[in-house]
Design a protein around this motif. Structure first.
Motif, PDB file in Angstrom:
ATOM      1  N   GLY A  30       2.307   8.397   3.606  1.00 31.86           N
ATOM      2  CA  GLY A  30       3.317   9.328   3.148  1.00 31.86           C
ATOM      3  C   GLY A  30       4.549   9.330   4.034  1.00 31.86           C
ATOM      4  O   GLY A  30       4.606   8.641   5.058  1.00 31.86           O
ATOM      5  N   PRO A  31       5.563  10.120   3.668  1.00 34.81           N
ATOM      6  CA  PRO A  31       6.822  10.138   4.436  1.00 34.81           C
ATOM      7  C   PRO A  31       6.635  10.734   5.826  1.00 34.81           C
ATOM      8  O   PRO A  31       5.985  11.767   6.001  1.00 34.81           O
ATOM      9  CB  PRO A  31       7.741  11.024   3.580  1.00 34.81           C
TER      10      PRO A  31
ATOM     11  N   ALA B 119       9.762   1.244   2.442  1.00 37.89           N
ATOM     12  CA  ALA B 119      10.591   2.287   1.843  1.00 37.89           C
ATOM     13  C   ALA B 119      10.931   3.385   2.847  1.00 37.89           C
ATOM     14  O   ALA B 119      10.187   3.642   3.807  1.00 37.89           O
ATOM     15  CB  ALA B 119       9.866   2.892   0.643  1.00 37.89           C
ATOM     16  N   GLN B 120      12.066   4.041   2.583  1.00 43.25           N
ATOM     17  CA  GLN B 120      12.485   5.185   3.382  1.00 43.25           C
ATOM     18  C   GLN B 120      13.073   6.261   2.465  1.00 43.25           C
ATOM     19  O   GLN B 120      13.620   5.961   1.399  1.00 43.25           O
ATOM     20  CB  GLN B 120      13.516   4.778   4.431  1.00 43.25           C
TER      21      GLN B 120
ATOM     22  N   GLU C 178       4.668   6.927  -5.354  1.00 44.31           N
ATOM     23  CA  GLU C 178       4.351   7.480  -6.670  1.00 44.31           C
ATOM     24  C   GLU C 178       3.948   8.948  -6.558  1.00 44.31           C
ATOM     25  O   GLU C 178       4.372   9.788  -7.367  1.00 44.31           O
ATOM     26  CB  GLU C 178       3.235   6.648  -7.311  1.00 44.31           C
ATOM     27  N   ARG C 179       3.162   9.273  -5.525  1.00 45.43           N
ATOM     28  CA  ARG C 179       2.773  10.685  -5.311  1.00 45.43           C
ATOM     29  C   ARG C 179       4.001  11.537  -5.004  1.00 45.43           C
ATOM     30  O   ARG C 179       4.126  12.667  -5.486  1.00 45.43           O
ATOM     31  CB  ARG C 179       1.768  10.782  -4.157  1.00 45.43           C
ATOM     32  N   MET C 180       4.909  11.000  -4.198  1.00 42.00           N
ATOM     33  CA  MET C 180       6.128  11.736  -3.855  1.00 42.00           C
ATOM     34  C   MET C 180       6.946  12.057  -5.102  1.00 42.00           C
ATOM     35  O   MET C 180       7.476  13.165  -5.241  1.00 42.00           O
ATOM     36  CB  MET C 180       6.965  10.923  -2.866  1.00 42.00           C
TER      37      MET C 180
ATOM     38  N   PRO D  11       0.796  -1.229   0.000  1.00 38.32           N
ATOM     39  CA  PRO D  11       0.000   0.000   0.000  1.00 38.32           C
ATOM     40  C   PRO D  11       0.830   1.281   0.000  1.00 38.32           C
ATOM     41  O   PRO D  11       0.292   2.358  -0.285  1.00 38.32           O
ATOM     42  CB  PRO D  11      -0.809  -0.117   1.305  1.00 38.32           C
ATOM     43  N   SER D  12       2.134   1.180   0.304  1.00 37.71           N
ATOM     44  CA  SER D  12       2.966   2.385   0.288  1.00 37.71           C
ATOM     45  C   SER D  12       3.394   2.785  -1.117  1.00 37.71           C
ATOM     46  O   SER D  12       3.872   3.905  -1.327  1.00 37.71           O
ATOM     47  CB  SER D  12       4.208   2.195   1.164  1.00 37.71           C
TER      48      SER D  12
END
Length: 394
Positions: free
Chosen positions: A317-318, A293-294, A164-166, A158-159
């Motif tokens: 999001g991050p 992810a990071q 992709e938005r980032m 789901p991340s």
């Protein structure tokens, strides 16, 4: 039409409508194909259905007698079959899990499931052995309107939409390259490319688009691979060669993709993952971990005066807490993938990781072999050679 014919036709039509309604109301019936000693049941492709109350697990097939009995008990099933074709013919399941980790039986098992009328198939990765096998499977599935999902589990993370938005919001600036490394354990090189690199290649296409061309070299103990180095790979993958692989792919969106694997390079599994390297930062994906992810902000080519901290990326999001409970289990146990397959059947769409996606991965692996066989020549898509190039080396 006389009265008798009218009544017969009306009754038949009523039965058909009732049957369709009953099929729509009942749970999809799932059957599992495994093979103890030849790939077994993959990474849990058998047990995921036990955790899905929306389906009914009805049968399992395994050519190994002891393995079949153990699988029948583990899956709490009354029915077990030594022959998967007999199971498919008698049970006629809606969904079939083609579970063996070994690839050599994938084509036959999948084609049998399609021919038996399955509506959906969930298959262990890698998808199959060659683009030719993939072409055959996809043509048959398309004709029968069968949905096939490939078990590249991290494609269902789901991340990924958050990442992709980032990228669209310029979080790491211009993406300069996508870097991938295999696990680089004792399987380093061609085996790593096949068995573990397949996951990486799948996500590389998510971020980079379809591959357009490949240049690659294979090495055996630091010398270029020759025909004499070709051998039969483990896990039914077919001919392989080389304990080091260096490959570069040109991609649809213009960002070059690199895959490298060297046998026993560094700590076990330390480099296994994918990095999106941009002018303003790096997004690092470590497979089968949570978070997946990071983000490391800052130009990766300019050392900063202050230490930089990695920022976890959740589905929100991050730096945001993960709103989904048990996300690691949902991904690693195939729950998200299996439920996406059900949704794809219901919505008449392709699964998130479809047979076409699985074929692209196989083509990327074959392109590496073909480029090396042709002395590092650039190999363009679509591949004209649909077989394993190492099997054709003259």
């Amino acid at each position: 039409m006389n009265r008798r014919q009218f009544l017969a036709t009306s009754i038949a039509a009523g039965v058909a409508v009732t049957t369709r309604a009953a099929e729509a109301d009942r749970k999809p019936r799932v059957a599992v194909i495994g093979h103890t000693g030849n790939g077994d049941y993959g990474h849990g492709l058998d047990v995921v259905w036990l955790h899905m109350p929306e389906v009914e697990l009805v049968a399992v097939a395994d050519a190994h007698a002891d393995g079949l009995e153990k699988a029948r008990q583990k899956l709490k099933l009354g029915r077990g079959f030594a022959d998967y074709r007999q199971m498919l013919a008698e049970v006629k399941p809606d969904i079939v899990a083609v579970a063996p980790r070994h690839v050599d039986e994938h084509r036959d098992m999948t084609m049998a499931a399609i021919e038996a009328g399955a509506r959906g198939i969930y298959i262990e990765k890698p998808f199959c052995r060659t683009p030719a096998e993939a072409d055959e499977i996809i043509a048959s599935a398309d004709k029968g309107k069968v949905k096939i999902a490939v078990a590249h589990r991290n494609r269902y993370q789901p991340s990924l939409p958050a990442i992709e938005r980032m990228l669209k919001e310029n979080a790491i600036g211009q993406v300069l390259e996508i870097r991938m490394r295999g696990k680089e354990d004792a399987r380093g090189g061609a085996q790593d490319l096949w068995v573990l690199g397949a996951h990486l290649l799948n996500l590389a296409t998510f971020f980079g688009g379809a591959p357009k061309a490949c240049t690659a070299t294979l090495f055996q103990d630091e010398r270029p691979v020759t025909k004499a180095d070709v051998k039969e790979g483990a896990e039914g993958i077919g001919p392989i060669a080389g304990n080091a692989v260096h490959a570069r792919f040109e991609m649809e969106r213009g960002t070059p993709v690199f895959f490298d694997s060297i046998v026993n390079a560094g700590a076990k599994g330390s480099g296994f993952g994918l990095q999106l390297i941009g002018t303003k930062g790096i997004i690092d994906l470590r497979f089968d971990t949570e978070p997946l992810a990071q983000l490391l902000p800052g130009n990766p080519f300019q050392p900063g005066k202050e230490p930089r901290a990695w920022i976890p990326i959740s589905s929100a999001g991050p730096g945001q807490p993960e709103p989904m409970a048990d996300i690691k289990v949902a991904v690693s146990s195939h729950l998200l993938a299996a439920r996406d397959l059900l949704a794809a059947i219901h919505e008449d769409r392709a699964p998130l990781c479809s047979a076409a996606d699985g074929r692209t991965v196989i083509e990327m692996i074959m392109a590496v072999f073909e480029s090396h066989r042709l002395n590092g020549q650039r190999v363009a898509w679509p591949l004209t050679n649909r077989q394993n190039p190492l099997a054709q080396w003259t």
